[in-house]
Design a protein around this motif. Structure first.
Motif, PDB file in Angstrom:
ATOM      1  N   ALA A  88       5.956  -3.390   2.090  1.00 29.27           N
ATOM      2  CA  ALA A  88       5.106  -2.440   2.817  1.00 29.27           C
ATOM      3  C   ALA A  88       4.742  -1.230   1.975  1.00 29.27           C
ATOM      4  N   HIS A  89       5.010  -1.269   0.660  1.00 29.66           N
ATOM      5  CA  HIS A  89       4.830  -0.095  -0.188  1.00 29.66           C
ATOM      6  C   HIS A  89       3.825  -0.361  -1.303  1.00 29.66           C
ATOM      7  N   CYS A  90       3.280   0.732  -1.825  1.00 33.91           N
ATOM      8  CA  CYS A  90       2.456   0.693  -3.024  1.00 33.91           C
ATOM      9  C   CYS A  90       3.195   1.478  -4.105  1.00 33.91           C
ATOM     10  N   GLN A  91       3.482   0.817  -5.216  1.00 32.83           N
ATOM     11  CA  GLN A  91       4.199   1.420  -6.327  1.00 32.83           C
ATOM     12  C   GLN A  91       3.252   1.562  -7.511  1.00 32.83           C
ATOM     13  N   LEU A  92       3.132   2.776  -8.056  1.00 33.19           N
ATOM     14  CA  LEU A  92       2.344   2.987  -9.260  1.00 33.19           C
ATOM     15  C   LEU A  92       3.222   2.807 -10.489  1.00 33.19           C
ATOM     16  N   LEU A  93       2.706   2.070 -11.470  1.00 36.33           N
ATOM     17  CA  LEU A  93       3.391   1.831 -12.740  1.00 36.33           C
ATOM     18  C   LEU A  93       2.473   2.260 -13.877  1.00 36.33           C
ATOM     19  N   ARG A  94       3.020   2.993 -14.837  1.00 33.18           N
ATOM     20  CA  ARG A  94       2.254   3.363 -16.026  1.00 33.18           C
ATOM     21  C   ARG A  94       2.840   2.629 -17.226  1.00 33.18           C
ATOM     22  N   PHE A  95       1.975   1.968 -17.994  1.00 31.30           N
ATOM     23  CA  PHE A  95       2.433   1.285 -19.198  1.00 31.30           C
ATOM     24  C   PHE A  95       1.707   1.851 -20.416  1.00 31.30           C
ATOM     25  N   GLN A  96       2.409   1.866 -21.539  1.00 36.98           N
ATOM     26  CA  GLN A  96       1.845   2.377 -22.785  1.00 36.98           C
ATOM     27  C   GLN A  96       2.279   1.472 -23.924  1.00 36.98           C
ATOM     28  N   THR A  97       1.358   1.213 -24.845  1.00 33.83           N
ATOM     29  CA  THR A  97       1.662   0.401 -26.018  1.00 33.83           C
ATOM     30  C   THR A  97       1.475   1.237 -27.273  1.00 33.83           C
ATOM     31  N   HIS A  98       2.329   0.977 -28.264  1.00 34.60           N
ATOM     32  CA  HIS A  98       2.245   1.637 -29.567  1.00 34.60           C
ATOM     33  C   HIS A  98       2.499   0.605 -30.651  1.00 34.60           C
ATOM     34  N   THR A 150       2.603   1.983   2.855  1.00 30.90           N
ATOM     35  CA  THR A 150       1.189   1.870   3.187  1.00 30.90           C
ATOM     36  C   THR A 150       0.919   1.056   4.442  1.00 30.90           C
ATOM     37  N   ASP A 151       1.949   0.417   5.018  1.00 28.79           N
ATOM     38  CA  ASP A 151       1.748  -0.391   6.216  1.00 28.79           C
ATOM     39  C   ASP A 151       2.911  -0.136   7.173  1.00 28.79           C
ATOM     40  N   PHE A 152       2.578  -0.087   8.486  1.00 35.13           N
ATOM     41  CA  PHE A 152       3.578   0.324   9.467  1.00 35.13           C
ATOM     42  C   PHE A 152       3.603  -0.599  10.676  1.00 35.13           C
ATOM     43  N   SER A 153       3.296  -1.872  10.497  1.00 32.03           N
ATOM     44  CA  SER A 153       3.363  -2.821  11.607  1.00 32.03           C
ATOM     45  C   SER A 153       4.821  -3.227  11.837  1.00 32.03           C
ATOM     46  N   ALA A 154       5.037  -4.074  12.851  1.00 26.70           N
ATOM     47  CA  ALA A 154       6.394  -4.531  13.133  1.00 26.70           C
ATOM     48  C   ALA A 154       6.954  -5.346  11.971  1.00 26.70           C
ATOM     49  N   ASP A 155       6.088  -6.087  11.300  1.00 24.93           N
ATOM     50  CA  ASP A 155       6.482  -6.840  10.106  1.00 24.93           C
ATOM     51  C   ASP A 155       5.590  -6.355   8.969  1.00 24.93           C
ATOM     52  N   THR A 175      -1.017  -5.536   7.332  1.00 27.11           N
ATOM     53  CA  THR A 175      -0.899  -6.269   8.587  1.00 27.11           C
ATOM     54  C   THR A 175      -1.135  -5.407   9.817  1.00 27.11           C
ATOM     55  N   ASP A 176      -1.121  -4.078   9.686  1.00 27.13           N
ATOM     56  CA  ASP A 176      -1.334  -3.242  10.870  1.00 27.13           C
ATOM     57  C   ASP A 176      -2.813  -2.953  11.136  1.00 27.13           C
ATOM     58  N   GLY A 177      -3.726  -3.447  10.270  1.00 25.87           N
ATOM     59  CA  GLY A 177      -5.160  -3.285  10.492  1.00 25.87           C
ATOM     60  C   GLY A 177      -5.728  -1.945  10.087  1.00 25.87           C
ATOM     61  N   TYR A 178      -4.928  -1.074   9.474  1.00 25.09           N
ATOM     62  CA  TYR A 178      -5.398   0.254   9.065  1.00 25.09           C
ATOM     63  C   TYR A 178      -5.773   0.271   7.591  1.00 25.09           C
ATOM     64  N   VAL A 179      -6.851   0.975   7.302  1.00 27.74           N
ATOM     65  CA  VAL A 179      -7.199   1.316   5.918  1.00 27.74           C
ATOM     66  C   VAL A 179      -6.646   2.704   5.634  1.00 27.74           C
ATOM     67  N   ARG A 180      -5.977   2.816   4.497  1.00 22.60           N
ATOM     68  CA  ARG A 180      -5.466   4.122   4.064  1.00 22.60           C
ATOM     69  C   ARG A 180      -5.928   4.367   2.640  1.00 22.60           C
ATOM     70  N   VAL A 181      -6.426   5.572   2.383  1.00 25.61           N
ATOM     71  CA  VAL A 181      -6.946   5.938   1.068  1.00 25.61           C
ATOM     72  C   VAL A 181      -6.051   7.020   0.490  1.00 25.61           C
ATOM     73  N   GLU A 199      -4.630  -8.226  11.155  1.00 36.07           N
ATOM     74  CA  GLU A 199      -4.454  -7.997   9.728  1.00 36.07           C
ATOM     75  C   GLU A 199      -5.772  -7.767   9.001  1.00 36.07           C
ATOM     76  N   ILE A 200      -5.706  -6.931   7.968  1.00 35.78           N
ATOM     77  CA  ILE A 200      -6.792  -6.819   6.993  1.00 35.78           C
ATOM     78  C   ILE A 200      -6.520  -7.842   5.902  1.00 35.78           C
ATOM     79  N   GLU A 201      -7.475  -8.730   5.682  1.00 36.52           N
ATOM     80  CA  GLU A 201      -7.288  -9.790   4.688  1.00 36.52           C
ATOM     81  C   GLU A 201      -7.718  -9.340   3.299  1.00 36.52           C
ATOM     82  N   ASP A 202      -8.784  -8.538   3.220  1.00 37.90           N
ATOM     83  CA  ASP A 202      -9.278  -8.099   1.916  1.00 37.90           C
ATOM     84  C   ASP A 202     -10.145  -6.867   2.115  1.00 37.90           C
TER      85      ASP A 202
END
Length: 448
Positions: A88-98, A150-155, A175-181, A199-202
């Motif tokens: 139910a979460h959105c995780q930001l990851l930063r990657f760097q190459t050298h 980012t999602d707060f439905s029962a599942d 799955t809760d049908g909400y768009v969050r920005v 549910e929002i599919e896409d």
């Protein structure tokens, strides 16, 4: 004559659900896992280095990032920041190459035989956040940034994430049908509204700020922030019977070739219920400003699971629930390439090799390259020969498509690990049964 096979580029030690390709570094990023179930299947994000070796495109594992108990189900990429949907979460990851000197060369992972050997042998240790991997003169570092629910439905489950055109915002749906920005990288919420019953599919964000959402309520909407602009009307005028309900499975914006400011919207429509004699699925192209349908074509009886558009808007890539992969011409919606049951089980994501950055160098003499990942843990590569190398029958088909396009243009101008992980990907109302062949090809036990 045997069945056509696509080259296996890489095999991960866990099911793969999401895929991105970084144009600047040539990194292919594949993610997935076994979820929270204690089956011994890990969760992670793998960074693969794409290279041309002896005229062939290959991949080697550069870095393995451990995501602990959360499988990554969807990804979005902006620069060097990944937005990963994990439960139910959105995780930001930063990657760097050298670039580094004096490092050992990695083992190639570009053939079918090498994938299993890599899994049986001593695999590289999983790296925690902030650790580094050194291979063939390249150092890669991954760090966890912000995370937010980012999602707060029962599942609760985040099903889709995407960036806006300038990568300052990202939108999520679940799955809760909400768009969050959310703002990037702080993940401060700037907008929240109910988009669908169920549910929002896409969802897809256009360059003008318009947002398209498709859901399990059989509807597709166009939004400007939280204000409804219009609803897409396909079923009412589409080539289907009223007794066969369809729903929108995927939506993507694409550039109009040779028109830098032109945009098209592409959608996939699939039967809402599985029937003994399944009707076809459909591809539809829409005008990106009026959102009126331009053309629609059937794309086979296999249920489509994912859709992508090439950078220039020239090609569409499709994956299916039965494991097939196809490439279509975007302007005519004609199929150019098809491998039946390339994976043998649901294709979870597809992505084209970028047409900028290192893309042309890696592509070589081919017209385009499409990558696909699936629950079978495999990443496959699908190469389309250049137009100079197309067989004669393909040229005849293209000429017929161009002739038909002129007529259409005139007409338009006038008028487990735990199988709950897989089932959550497919959706609650349509739990597609795994065939015996599918169960046998999985790298983990599956309950019937």
């Amino acid at each position: 004559m045997g069945r056509r096979r696509a080259p296996e580029l890489y095999r991960a030690p866990f099911p793969l659900y999401a895929l991105q390709v970084d144009p600047s570094t040539g990194l292919l990023i594949a993610a997935g896992g076994g979820g929270a179930a204690k089956t011994g299947i890990k969760n992670g994000v793998h960074f693969l280095q794409l290279e041309q070796i002896n005229g062939r495109l290959s991949a080697s594992l550069l870095h393995s990032h451990d995501t602990e108990t959360r499988a990554t189900m969807n990804l979005a990429l902006a620069g060097n920041i990944l937005a990963a949907g994990q439960d139910a979460h959105c995780q930001l990851l930063r990657f760097q190459t050298h670039q580094q000197k004096g490092k050992s060369k990695p083992e190639k992972a570009g053939t079918k035989e090498q994938g299993p050997r890599q899994r049986k042998g001593a695999a590289p240790p999983e790296k925690k956040s902030g650790t580094e991997t050194h291979q063939e003169g390249v150092e890669l570092r991954v760090e966890n940034l912000q995370a937010v629910q980012t999602d707060f439905s029962a599942d609760p489950l985040q099903k889709v994430v995407c960036y806006n055109h300038d990568s300052t915002l990202l939108a999520t749906g679940g799955t809760d049908g909400y768009v969050r920005v959310w703002k990037v990288p702080s993940l401060e919420k700037v907008l929240e509204f109910k988009a669908h019953e169920g549910e929002i599919e896409d969802l897809a964000l256009g360059p003008d700020g318009k947002l398209v959402t498709v859901g399990w309520d059989l509807k597709a909407f166009v939004w400007q922030k939280d204000q409804l602009v219009t609803q897409l009307h396909w079923q009412e005028n589409g080539p289907t019977f009223s007794s066969t309900p369809y729903r929108y499975q995927a939506c993507r914006f694409g550039q109009v070739p040779d028109q830098p400011k032109g945009r098209r919207l592409f959608t996939v429509q699939i039967p809402h219920k599985r029937l003994r004699q399944p009707p076809p699925c459909y591809l539809t192209a829409w005008d990106g400003s009026t959102f009126l349908p331009l053309r629609t074509r059937p794309c086979g009886h296999e249920v489509v699971s994912c859709l992508t558009v090439s950078d220039s808007g020239t090609f569409l890539g499709l994956g299916t629930v039965t494991g097939s992969v196809a490439i279509y011409i975007a302007f005519s919606l004609q199929r150019l390439y098809y491998v039946r049951e390339a994976h043998g089980i649901v294709v979870t994501d597809v992505a084209f090799l970028p047409e900028k950055g290192r893309g042309p160098e890696l592509l070589g003499s081919h017209e385009t390259a499409l990558f696909s990942v699936a629950v079978d843990s495999r990443c496959q590569m699908h190469l389309l020969p250049s137009r100079q190398c197309l067989p004669r029958f393909s040229l005849v088909s293209c000429s017929q498509g161009i002739r038909g396009l002129g007529l259409r243009h005139l007409r338009d101008q006038s008028g487990g690990p735990d199988t709950t992980v897989l089932h959550r990907y497919l959706g609650p109302q349509q739990k597609w049964p795994l065939r015996r062949l599918d169960r046998n090809c999985l790298p983990f036990p599956v309950k019937a």
